[in-house]
Design an enzyme around this catalytic site. Structure first.
Site, PDB file in Angstrom:
ATOM      1  CG  ASP A  51      43.778  47.356  41.412  1.00  0.00           C
ATOM      2  OD1 ASP A  51      44.127  47.931  40.668  1.00  0.00           O
ATOM      3  OD2 ASP A  51      43.544  46.549  41.288  1.00  0.00           O
ATOM      4  CB  VAL A  96      36.802  35.791  44.933  1.00  0.00           C
ATOM      5  CG1 VAL A  96      36.023  36.544  45.503  1.00  0.00           C
ATOM      6  CG2 VAL A  96      38.039  36.994  44.777  1.00  0.00           C
ATOM      7  CE  LYS A 106      41.887  38.949  46.815  1.00  0.00           C
ATOM      8  NZ  LYS A 106      42.827  40.327  47.702  1.00  0.00           N
ATOM      9  CG  PHE A 127      48.112  39.119  45.898  1.00  0.00           C
ATOM     10  CD1 PHE A 127      49.399  39.022  45.318  1.00  0.00           C
ATOM     11  CD2 PHE A 127      48.058  40.496  45.300  1.00  0.00           C
ATOM     12  CE1 PHE A 127      50.530  39.915  45.315  1.00  0.00           C
ATOM     13  CE2 PHE A 127      48.932  41.479  44.820  1.00  0.00           C
ATOM     14  CZ  PHE A 127      50.292  41.184  44.884  1.00  0.00           C
ATOM     15  N   GLY A 128      45.391  36.003  43.579  1.00  0.00           N
ATOM     16  CA  GLY A 128      44.253  34.210  44.872  1.00  0.00           C
ATOM     17  C   GLY A 128      43.047  34.850  43.925  1.00  0.00           C
ATOM     18  N   GLY A 162      43.117  36.986  40.444  1.00  0.00           N
ATOM     19  CA  GLY A 162      43.648  38.391  40.348  1.00  0.00           C
ATOM     20  C   GLY A 162      44.574  37.921  40.392  1.00  0.00           C
ATOM     21  N   GLY A 172      35.692  35.323  40.736  1.00  0.00           N
ATOM     22  CA  GLY A 172      36.977  36.579  40.092  1.00  0.00           C
ATOM     23  C   GLY A 172      38.361  36.186  39.936  1.00  0.00           C
TER      24      GLY A 172
END
Length: 365
Positions: free
Chosen positions: A202, A89, A103, A86-87, A84, A82
């Protein structure tokens, strides 16, 4: 003692105190972490977790960049689980055969560094059967920031709820009800039982991971905040994802335990309806699943929103209960939303539901 000597001793003592404080803050990865209490809160499914079972005496550790790079085949695009804000995974396989989720925080991001530090500080202090466990981290000298989590073999909840090519399979009603209770238990722990308390900010179906027995575990603490003195958190823009963000967050630029509860309500409705919280097919309701279910409730037709895949096995009383709890949690006026303890009791028919109005409380006329 001569005055110059007194001054020298004072400076020496202050320097020692500052050094000890600095070491305490900067050597977190080298110190002993809190070990989960084997006699603490348990989930009746924990003993059956199989390949996702967590060793209760295992402490997070520091990994080398080389070790994690090998585990993810050089952070191969084919192993991305996945992405996001900020980074990314990745799925990884360590040398001992253990499967992990790695991550990788985006480099050259001051905000990413803050999120990395925040995520370690928060998840390292938590232990609960409905939270994804942190196994360790890596802060490479070249600026690489990596977090290592236990891999959840059944992936994220959203892959089982929504129709489309990405859906793995549909969930049974018993699985759905168990998952929503797991999520409520996790939020109860974060909001009321952990010290300090934790505001997640979140909560959404893609951040709810499922282990080999479909026990739900909350993950992704990149937006979370420790709440030591207040129950609100000020930030410069609404954190979270459209469809799950409470309406007051856009006005006040604040998150709270009540806004987490709103997000839980949106997920509860997703589980009951098999639709995403932000659904482009619901243009007449501003693409909001919450608004759509409220509109059906207003007409006395709330069960029309239930996932049609459940028609042959569903318990209409339980499904209606879940949707009413979802609406209760998503009331516009945050002061009227329930605490998670009451949510869990209501889901299990251990507490009465309030009589919900036919329109969204707090909604502008």
């Amino acid at each position: 003692m001569a005055p110059p000597l007194v001054g020298f001793v004072v400076v020496l003592i202050l320097s020692a105190a500052i050094y000890r404080l600095y070491k305490k803050k900067t050597t977190k990865s080298d110190r002993d972490v809190q070990i989960p209490d084997p006699n603490g809160p348990k989930n009746d499914k924990v003993s059956e977790r199989g390949d996702d079972e967590i060793n209760p005496t295992r402490s997070p550790r520091v990994y080398s960049y080389e070790e994690l790079s090998r585990a993810t085949a050089g952070f191969s695009e084919d192993l991305i689980l996945g992405k996001g804000g900020f980074g990314r995974v990745y799925t990884g396989s360590l040398e001992d055969g253990e499967i992990v989720a790695v991550k990788r925080i985006y480099q050259n991001s001051e905000e990413g560094l803050r999120q990395y530090e925040s995520e370690i500080a928060i998840i390292d202090s938590l232990s609960h059967p409905n939270l994804v466990p942190l196994l360790g981290w890596c802060h490479d000298k070249n600026g690489e920031l990596l977090l290592v989590y236990k891999h959840m073999s059944n992936g994220s909840l959203d892959k089982y709820l929504f129709a489309g090519e990405a859906r793995i399979r549909a969930l049974s009603w018993n699985e759905r009800f168990s998952i929503v209770c797991d999520l409520a238990s996790a939020l109860l722990h974060l909001h009321e039982e952990s010290r300090p308390r934790v505001l997640h900010r979140d909560i959404k179906s893609s951040n709810i991971m499922l282990d080999c027995n479909f026990v739900a575990r909350v993950g992704d603490y990149s937006l979370a905040r420790l709440m030591e003195h207040d129950n609100t958190s000020r930030y410069t823009k609404p954190g979270g994802t459209i469809g799950y963000i409470a309406p007051e967050c856009f006005q006040t630029l604040r998150a709270s335990f009540e806004s987490d509860v709103f997000s839980f309500g949106a997920v509860a409705l997703e589980i009951a309806c098999g639709r995403p919280a932000f659904d482009r097919d619901l243009t007449f309701c501003n693409m909001s699943l919450v608004n759509w279910v409220w509109s059906l409730h207003k007409m006395g037709q709330i069960l029309d929103a239930a996932d049609k895949l459940l028609d042959k096995e569903r318990d209409g009383v339980q499904i209606e209960r879940l949707m009413l709890v979802g609406l209760w949690c998503s009331i516009h006026d945050y002061r009227q939303r329930p605490r998670m303890q009451l949510v869990l009791e209501a889901l299990k028919f251990e507490a009465e539901l309030p009589i919900l109005p036919c329109r969204i409380p707090g909604e502008p006329h």
